[in-house]
Structures are given as structure tokens and as C-alpha cells.
Design a protein around this motif. Structure first.
Motif, PDB file in Angstrom:
ATOM      1  N   LEU A   3     -11.121 -17.412  17.989  1.00 15.47           N
ATOM      2  CA  LEU A   3     -11.540 -17.360  16.599  1.00 15.47           C
ATOM      3  C   LEU A   3     -13.017 -17.030  16.551  1.00 15.47           C
ATOM      4  N   GLN A   4     -13.366 -16.016  15.789  1.00 14.91           N
ATOM      5  CA  GLN A   4     -14.758 -15.582  15.669  1.00 14.91           C
ATOM      6  C   GLN A   4     -15.191 -15.697  14.219  1.00 14.91           C
ATOM      7  N   SER A  20     -16.179 -15.619   7.107  1.00 15.68           N
ATOM      8  CA  SER A  20     -14.989 -14.951   7.623  1.00 15.68           C
ATOM      9  C   SER A  20     -14.687 -15.481   9.006  1.00 15.68           C
ATOM     10  N   CYS A  21     -13.425 -15.456   9.366  1.00 14.44           N
ATOM     11  CA  CYS A  21     -13.027 -15.869  10.709  1.00 14.44           C
ATOM     12  C   CYS A  21     -11.851 -15.006  11.144  1.00 14.44           C
ATOM     13  N   ALA A  22     -12.098 -14.217  12.171  1.00 13.23           N
ATOM     14  CA  ALA A  22     -11.068 -13.317  12.688  1.00 13.23           C
ATOM     15  C   ALA A  22     -10.408 -13.928  13.916  1.00 13.23           C
ATOM     16  N   SER A  24      -8.039 -13.392  17.226  1.00  8.01           N
ATOM     17  CA  SER A  24      -7.547 -12.377  18.154  1.00  8.01           C
ATOM     18  C   SER A  24      -6.513 -13.012  19.074  1.00  8.01           C
ATOM     19  N   ARG A  70      -6.600 -15.655   2.915  1.00  8.27           N
ATOM     20  CA  ARG A  70      -6.172 -15.177   4.229  1.00  8.27           C
ATOM     21  C   ARG A  70      -5.632 -13.761   4.110  1.00  8.27           C
ATOM     22  N   LYS A  74      -5.292  -8.440   8.809  1.00 13.77           N
ATOM     23  CA  LYS A  74      -6.539  -8.452   9.580  1.00 13.77           C
ATOM     24  C   LYS A  74      -6.669  -9.712  10.432  1.00 13.77           C
ATOM     25  N   ASN A  75      -5.661 -10.587  10.375  1.00 19.15           N
ATOM     26  CA  ASN A  75      -5.729 -11.878  11.096  1.00 19.15           C
ATOM     27  C   ASN A  75      -7.025 -12.614  10.785  1.00 19.15           C
ATOM     28  N   THR A  76      -7.376 -12.636   9.533  1.00 20.98           N
ATOM     29  CA  THR A  76      -8.667 -13.184   9.117  1.00 20.98           C
ATOM     30  C   THR A  76      -8.488 -14.188   7.986  1.00 20.98           C
ATOM     31  N   TYR A  78     -10.822 -16.463   5.145  1.00 22.59           N
ATOM     32  CA  TYR A  78     -12.102 -16.440   4.453  1.00 22.59           C
ATOM     33  C   TYR A  78     -12.356 -17.775   3.763  1.00 22.59           C
ATOM     34  N   CYS A  94     -14.058 -22.524  11.877  1.00 20.90           N
ATOM     35  CA  CYS A  94     -12.698 -22.163  11.503  1.00 20.90           C
ATOM     36  C   CYS A  94     -11.736 -22.722  12.541  1.00 20.90           C
TER      37      CYS A  94
END
Length: 125
Positions: A3-4, A20-22, A24, A70, A74-76, A78, A94
């Protein structure tokens, strides 16, 4: 899963920020959410959202000011934060969970499988 988180920064009281949190990785994430940890305090639950965005929980402290959303394409996840206060100053994390869970589980920091690295939010008075 990694999680980034991004989007933290310095803002004046009354201002807004969007975090934001993406995510992967190939693992399906059912629940995503946010916690925060103010200086010299414990981590605090803020909000969670399930995979199809039809179940959302907020902490009372942020209800009406923060909005979680969500984008699965984008698998993100907010966190739109408005009307920020100095007491919102914290490191924001996140989180993600592979399975559904009840509210008491989702409000606990041990209820999550993955944590992001945190992003600092500072609100000046």
C-alpha cells in the motif's frame, strides 16, 4: 500486497486535503480504510469501505468532514478531508483486509492484513 499512501502535507485550519492509497499485488482486497496516529497518542480508526462501496463506516470524530471512496479499477482508496482542525494533525495510514468483517473488527488496528507506510498531515491554527 503493498500500500502506497500519498497526499499528505501542511494545511491551514479549515482547509482540505485528499489522501490517496494505491494497492499493488494480485490479492483481492475486500476492505480498505484509514487510521491515523497523532503525536504521542495511539492509532485511531477513521473510516473503512468495502469492495463495492456499499458499506462505509466512519469514526465519530471525522463523520461529516471526511469522505472515503474507492476506485477498484485503480486499486486505490481515497480520503477527502475537509474543514481540517489542528487536532487532525497525525500520520495517516491506509489499511487493507482480504475478507469482510464486523464493525468491531474493522475499528481495531489488528483487524487488517496490510498497512501502508503512512503520510504526515499537519494542520496549522
Amino acid at each position: 500486497v503493498q500500500l502506497q499512501a500519498s497526499g499528505g502535507g501542511l494545511v491551514q485550519a479549515g482547509g482540505s486535503l485528499r489522501l490517496s492509497c494505491a494497492a499493488s499485488g494480485r490479492t483481492f482486497i475486500y476492505i480498505m480504510g484509514w487510521f491515523r496516529q497523532p503525536p504521542v497518542k495511539e492509532r485511531e480508526f477513521l473510516a473503512t469501505i468495502n469492495w463495492n462501496s456499499d458499506t462505509i463506516y466512519y469514526a465519530d470524530s471525522v463523520k461529516g468532514r471526511f469522505t472515503i471512496s474507492r476506485d477498484n479499477a485503480k486499486n486505490t482508496v481515497y480520503l477527502q478531508m475537509s474543514n481540517l482542525r489542528p487536532e487532525d494533525t497525525a500520520v495517516y495510514y491506509c489499511v487493507a483486509r482480504k475478507m469482510a468483517g464486523g464493525l468491531s473488527v474493522l475499528q481495531s488496528s489488528v483487524g487488517y492484513d496490510y498497512w501502508g507506510q503512512g503520510t504526515q498531515v499537519t494542520v496549522s491554527s
